[in-house]
Design an enzyme around this catalytic site. Structure first.
Site, PDB file in Angstrom:
ATOM      1  N   HIS A   1       5.936  -0.257  -8.096  1.00 21.65           N
ATOM      2  CA  HIS A   1       4.521   0.118  -8.206  1.00 21.65           C
ATOM      3  C   HIS A   1       4.120   1.105  -7.099  1.00 21.65           C
ATOM      4  O   HIS A   1       3.585   2.174  -7.376  1.00 21.65           O
ATOM      5  CB  HIS A   1       3.668  -1.143  -8.147  1.00 21.65           C
ATOM      6  N   GLU A   2       4.388   0.728  -5.870  1.00 18.47           N
ATOM      7  CA  GLU A   2       3.957   1.601  -4.759  1.00 18.47           C
ATOM      8  C   GLU A   2       4.719   2.923  -4.795  1.00 18.47           C
ATOM      9  O   GLU A   2       4.164   3.978  -4.529  1.00 18.47           O
ATOM     10  CB  GLU A   2       4.130   0.907  -3.399  1.00 18.47           C
TER      11      GLU A   2
ATOM     12  N   GLU B   1      -4.567   2.969 -10.577  1.00 18.03           N
ATOM     13  CA  GLU B   1      -4.051   1.595 -10.604  1.00 18.03           C
ATOM     14  C   GLU B   1      -3.645   1.140 -12.009  1.00 18.03           C
ATOM     15  O   GLU B   1      -2.583   0.553 -12.193  1.00 18.03           O
ATOM     16  CB  GLU B   1      -5.044   0.617  -9.977  1.00 18.03           C
TER      17      GLU B   1
ATOM     18  N   MET C   1       0.831  -1.206   0.000  1.00 20.80           N
ATOM     19  CA  MET C   1       0.000   0.000   0.000  1.00 20.80           C
ATOM     20  C   MET C   1       0.866   1.258   0.000  1.00 20.80           C
ATOM     21  O   MET C   1       1.815   1.363   0.768  1.00 20.80           O
ATOM     22  CB  MET C   1      -0.917  -0.062   1.234  1.00 20.80           C
TER      23      MET C   1
ATOM     24  N   ASN D   1       0.740   4.367   1.024  1.00 17.91           N
ATOM     25  CA  ASN D   1       0.557   5.490   1.941  1.00 17.91           C
ATOM     26  C   ASN D   1       1.690   6.506   1.789  1.00 17.91           C
ATOM     27  O   ASN D   1       2.851   6.144   1.702  1.00 17.91           O
ATOM     28  CB  ASN D   1       0.558   4.993   3.387  1.00 17.91           C
TER      29      ASN D   1
ATOM     30  N   HIS E   1       3.219   5.274  -7.356  1.00 17.32           N
ATOM     31  CA  HIS E   1       1.966   5.902  -6.930  1.00 17.32           C
ATOM     32  C   HIS E   1       2.212   7.280  -6.328  1.00 17.32           C
ATOM     33  O   HIS E   1       1.291   8.091  -6.250  1.00 17.32           O
ATOM     34  CB  HIS E   1       1.271   5.035  -5.869  1.00 17.32           C
TER      35      HIS E   1
HETATM   36  N1  BES Z   1      -3.379   0.631  -3.623  1.00 19.49           N
HETATM   37  C1  BES Z   1      -3.076  -0.744  -3.748  1.00 19.49           C
HETATM   38  C2  BES Z   1      -3.248  -1.512  -2.491  1.00 19.49           C
HETATM   39  C3  BES Z   1      -4.677  -1.738  -2.058  1.00 19.49           C
HETATM   40  C4  BES Z   1      -5.556  -2.354  -2.860  1.00 19.49           C
HETATM   41  C5  BES Z   1      -5.109  -1.384  -0.835  1.00 19.49           C
HETATM   42  C6  BES Z   1      -6.851  -2.576  -2.432  1.00 19.49           C
HETATM   43  C7  BES Z   1      -6.390  -1.593  -0.419  1.00 19.49           C
HETATM   44  C8  BES Z   1      -7.268  -2.203  -1.216  1.00 19.49           C
HETATM   45  C9  BES Z   1      -1.621  -0.965  -4.199  1.00 19.49           C
HETATM   46  O1  BES Z   1      -1.066   0.094  -4.862  1.00 19.49           O
HETATM   47  C10 BES Z   1      -1.631  -2.111  -5.151  1.00 19.49           C
HETATM   48  O2  BES Z   1      -2.168  -1.951  -6.207  1.00 19.49           O
HETATM   49  N2  BES Z   1      -1.082  -3.251  -4.773  1.00 19.49           N
HETATM   50  C11 BES Z   1      -1.099  -4.451  -5.529  1.00 19.49           C
HETATM   51  C12 BES Z   1       0.249  -4.806  -6.084  1.00 19.49           C
HETATM   52  C13 BES Z   1       0.620  -4.147  -7.337  1.00 19.49           C
HETATM   53  C14 BES Z   1       2.022  -4.539  -7.758  1.00 19.49           C
HETATM   54  C15 BES Z   1      -0.338  -4.390  -8.470  1.00 19.49           C
HETATM   55  C16 BES Z   1      -1.492  -5.541  -4.571  1.00 19.49           C
HETATM   56  O3  BES Z   1      -1.518  -5.286  -3.371  1.00 19.49           O
HETATM   57  O4  BES Z   1      -1.801  -6.630  -5.019  1.00 19.49           O
HETATM   58 ZN    ZN Z   2      -1.557   0.238  -6.895  1.00 14.95          ZN
END
Ligand code: BES
Ligand code: ZN
Length: 882
Positions: free
Chosen positions: A302-303, A325, A268, A270, A306
């Protein structure tokens, strides 16, 4: 449906700007695992763009202690409360709101809001978790400057972190200490984070392009202190790459990553304080595979990315989720391609899209990249929002070119810095920077379903022209029956009979196009493109690099496919031709299995693969990809009625035939690639290991006892988890005592490392041996398994239900019944995880009548539960809808 009052659906069309805004937030936490006290002081004002009316603050699972407006305590009759909100009326234009709440992190098994993980306290607020911490306008278009102070027992929680920069800290006489953090960038509540615990910190630093020093910090459990290097390296690579590729610089003095063991997702973003599932941070050669190293690199990127695509420019509402996303997935894919092999990256990304997203698009949960409605937003963190969203942005890049895309993203970031915007704003920035119109293209955001292209080529011997006729269509989806034609960029090339590329000149054009690949613009339901000056009948190479997320219908002989597999200059299409060849072969075998006819494969296939294996020209990683058979799930999706048993038998037969036919080659290549020296994570070594382990997986399929010995030897000599686990997987899928021994020894060696233990669970969950479900039920009682830990659930239950079709779809319905039982338990503990597990039933209408009956019963058993979470309710209802 027996659920009492069905959860409410939210519609994009109902979007309204907020009635109130928040300028600053001061949060004060007094932390305790069983009891945390939160004081929140908000400076608020009426939004004159709003409709006026009451101030409705979101809040769930909160004990309200006090509410003050401008210092005046409100009495119970001066506000209203529901189980989801706190409503204030008759407010001045500008005021200070002070709210005190009490929460219980210990009891929070949903892992949303503030919760306890091991000895840590940490938060997860996206999408709507902040409302479990305090009453707030918990929506992404309300952005405020946060100051956070934390007080806690110093011995138990020596480290206390929040977003931004640490301003001050101190101690009290009673053993407690405090810190105060300030984040100068206005942000929505979903980006808030707090962590407290006894953690090890590894530091590094990065100098940004304008010369600012940023402190980089990774926080992990002390026992994992040796597993931080790779995440830090990946972070530095990400920061440099984003400067070079998108001109984006980091904007705080510190960037922190914290690893936690209990986490619903991967990681995440944050602001300044990323929180990661420990499986997406920690790596050492002995415990993490190449795939893990690769995933960690991508997810750290990725993070980090963001920070601009998501945080500096955020989403107006959750319907715009793909704005951050989809775009950020594209960015992490580009980053991974730049750090490793571009061709392999594209193959992996497309493979994932085709197996997962195409199935979603064809099923009951199909939704557009920008959905029109949802019941529970957590259900919309989907492969459509993510992977198809990334493809959509990637198509824009193809349409405007690399330079045009960069101009567009520069304008987007400049124009909308500090704002909460929509996918339309993103498109507008690209349009304005490139002076083009993307009106029709926007249908990719609003129409669900995977378009299908019917392609027919015709060579005119007399006029020396080659014409390509294209018809596009899009199947109906539950939300929408009529589809309009999409704007589809179709990248094509033509090869002559030697496999050499031909110059491309369309009728009416003065000269040939400069490149051997050109992008045709499809924007009508039926179009014909005619290439001139083509001296002999060409072989078309279509949809190069998978230039659009579509399905192709084009008749191709095996000879043509073999020709493309050997000659196409587009490596993606070489792989794709090989896969199509394999799919055709496998579907023919399936047919023979069903008709109980003898199975055989044509010799040419073995010869093709032999040439591939022995050619030294190709990247070993690509060779390995080409020799990897399509998954059983993907094959199932290619059939009108999926026949799990026949698919398994056919795939097994092909695997064994290739293994026997090419035994010598596999053995030679195995030996050749087997000397990589000390483990290193780099493309070359990774490529060698992937080919070597692919050979091993074929070699054990020959049923030669020598190969079992080879697996054991590899496991024994291995200095890295990639080789170890490959040996273990091969053994665990075999009948005989070696597998049992290997599993036992593996567990003994690694029982104290939870991430490795998850691998051990997965190997068993994926085993095709017939006693697998019994074994899994046993493992659920094993000390290594805890149903409250999402990683454990995914490793055991998730892998069994999604990646073990032959056992999950057992004829007697035992696999389905098992999943129902788990979902009912998880629905109460962790609705997000429960709903994800339910995804295993996505394609239930694809199977034969008796399995459909069993799955329908399973779904009804879930639907008839009392107290269904909105998460599970939404999915199960949509699955059962006609
Ligand atoms: N913002 C998301 C994490 C998230 C998703 C938090 C849904 C709460 C609810 C984060 O940026 C993300 O997309 N994470 C992906 C991994 C990414 C490499 C595609 C994940 O957690 O699977
Ligand atoms: Zn993401």
């Amino acid at each position: 449906m027996t659920s009492l009052s069905p959860p409410k659906e939210t519609f994009l069309a109902d979007y309204r700007v907020p009635d109130y805004l928040i300028d600053t937030v001061h949060l004060h936490f007094e932390l305790g695992a069983s009891d945390t006290h939160v004081r929140s002081v908000l400076s608020m004002r009426k939004n004159h763009q709003g409709l006026g009316g009451d101030c409705v603050l979101d809040g769930e699972h909160l004990e309200l202690l006090s509410v003050k407006v401008d210092g005046q305590q409100l009495q119970g009759n001066e506000y209203q409360r529901t189980d989801k909100s706190l409503i204030l009326s008759d407010l001045p234009d500008k005021f200070e709101l002070e709210i005190e709440t009490r929460i219980e992190p210990d009891k929070n098994t949903a892992l949303e809001g503030l919760y306890h993980s091991g000895s840590l306290l940490c938060t997860q607020c996206e999408a709507e978790g902040f409302r479990r911490i305090t009453y707030y306008l918990d929506r992404p278009d309300v952005m405020a400057v946060f100051t956070v102070s934390i007080v806690a027992d110093k011995e138990q929680w020596p480290i206390m972190l929040a977003n931004g920069n640490m301003e001050d800290q101190g101690q009290f006489d009673d053993g407690r200490h405090w810190t105060r953090w300030h984040d100068p960038h206005p942000k929505p509540s979903y980006l808030f984070a707090l962590v407290a615990g006894d953690l090890y910190r590894q530091q590094d630093h990065f100098t940004t392009m304008s010369g600012r020093e940023v402190s980089l910090q990774v926080y992990v459990d002390h026992e994992n202190s040796h597993k931080c290097d790779h995440a830090l390296t990946s972070l530095k690579q990400s920061m440099l790459w984003d400067e070079e590729t998108y001109g984006r610089e980091y904007d705080l003095d510190v960037f922190m990553i914290v690893a936690v063991n209990d986490f619903n997702m991967g990681a995440m973003e944050n602001k300044g304080l990323n929180i990661f599932n420990s499986s997406c941070v920690l790596a050492s050669p002995e415990t993490a595979t190449d795939a893990d190293y690769h995933r960690i690199q991508g997810i750290v990127g990725h993070e980090y990315f963001h920070n601009w695509s998501g945080n500096r420019v955020t989403c107006r509402d959750w319907f715009q989720l793909s704005l951050k996303e989809g775009f950020t997935v594209l960015r992490d894919q580009q980053f991974s391609a730049a750090m490793n092999s571009e061709a392999v990256q594209r193959i992996d990304d497309v493979n994932q899209l085709r197996t997962m997203q195409f199935a979603e698009d064809a099923g009951p949960m199909a939704h557009p990249v920008r959905p029109a409605s949802f019941i529970e937003i957590s259900n919309f963190y989907t492969v459509t929002i993510y992977e198809k969203g990334a493809e959509v942005v990637g198509m824009i890049k193809t349409i405007v070119g690399d330079e045009g895309f960069r101009k567009g993203t520069d304008l987007y970031f400049d124009r909308h810095d500090g704002q909460a915007v929509t996918t339309d704003d993103f498109i507008k920035a690209i349009e304005d920077a490139n002076d083009i119109a993307l009106g029709q293209f926007k249908l990719w955001y609003s129409q669900a379903g995977t378009p299908e292209l019917k392609l027919r080529g015709h060579y005119d011997v007399i006029n020396h022209t080659y014409s390509l006729h294209v018809e596009q269509s899009c199947p109906q989806t539950p939300d929408e029956l009529d589809k309009q034609a999409f704007h589809i960029p179709l990248a094509v090339g033509l090869l002559d009979e030697q496999g050499l590329p031909l110059l491309l000149q369309l009728e009416g054009e003065e000269r040939a196009y400069k490149d051997f690949t050109r992008v045709l613009t499809l924007n009508e339901s039926s179009q014909t493109f005619t290439f001139i000056n083509i001296e002999s009948e060409p072989v078309p190479s279509l949809l190069r690099g998978f230039s659009a997320p579509v399905k192709l219908d084009i008749p191709r002989s095996n000879t043509e496919l073999e020709f493309l597999m050997a000659n196409d200059s587009d490596s993606f299409n070489r792989w794709d031709a090989g896969q199509t060849l394999l799919i055709n072969t496998l579907l023919a075998l399936v047919n023979n299995v069903q008709l109980q006819q003898p199975l055989n494969i044509h010799k040419g296939l073995i010869e093709q693969f032999s040439t591939l294996l022995t050619s030294r020209k190709m990247d070993p990683a690509l060779v390995a990809k080409m020799l990897t058979l399509p998954s059983e799930n993907y094959l199932a999706a290619q059939m009108t009625v999926a026949d799990v048993d026949a698919i398994h038998a056919a795939r097994q037969f092909l695997k064994n035939s290739l293994a026997r036919g090419l035994k010598q080659e596999f053995s030679d290549v195995y030996k050749q690639q087997n000397s990589t020296g000390k483990y290193q994570f780099n493309s070359d070594d990774m490529a060698k290991r992937s080919l070597k382990n692919l050979c091993l997986s074929y070699l054990v399929a020959t049923d030669d006892p020598m190969q079992t010995q080879r697996c054991l030897k590899q496991m024994k000599q291995s200095d890295n988890m990639t080789d170890t686990i490959s040996g273990l997987v091969a053994l665990a899928n075999q009948v005989g005592p070696e597998g049992e021994h290997a599993l036992r020894a593996f567990y003994e060696q690694w029982k104290d490392d939870r991430l490795v233990v998850d691998k051990w669970l997965t190997v068993q969950a994926q085993s095709s041996l017939p006693d697998t479900l019994i074994r899994i039920k046993g493992l659920m009682k094993h000390p290594a398994f805890n149903i409250k830990n999402p990683n454990n659930v995914r490793a055991l239950i998730g892998q069994f239900c999604r990646n073990n079709p032959i056992n999950f779809h057992a004829k007697d319905g035992s696999g389905y019944q098992f999943l129902v039982e788990q979902i009912i338990i998880l629905n109460k503990l962790n609705p997000q995880v429960a709903s994800r597990m339910l995804g295993a039933f996505n394609s239930w209408r694809q199977y034969d009548a008796s399995r459909q009956e069993l799955m329908k019963k399973a779904l009804n058993d879930i639907a008839s539960q009392k107290d269904l979470s909105p998460d599970v309710y939404e999915v199960v209802t949509k699955y059962l809808a006609d």
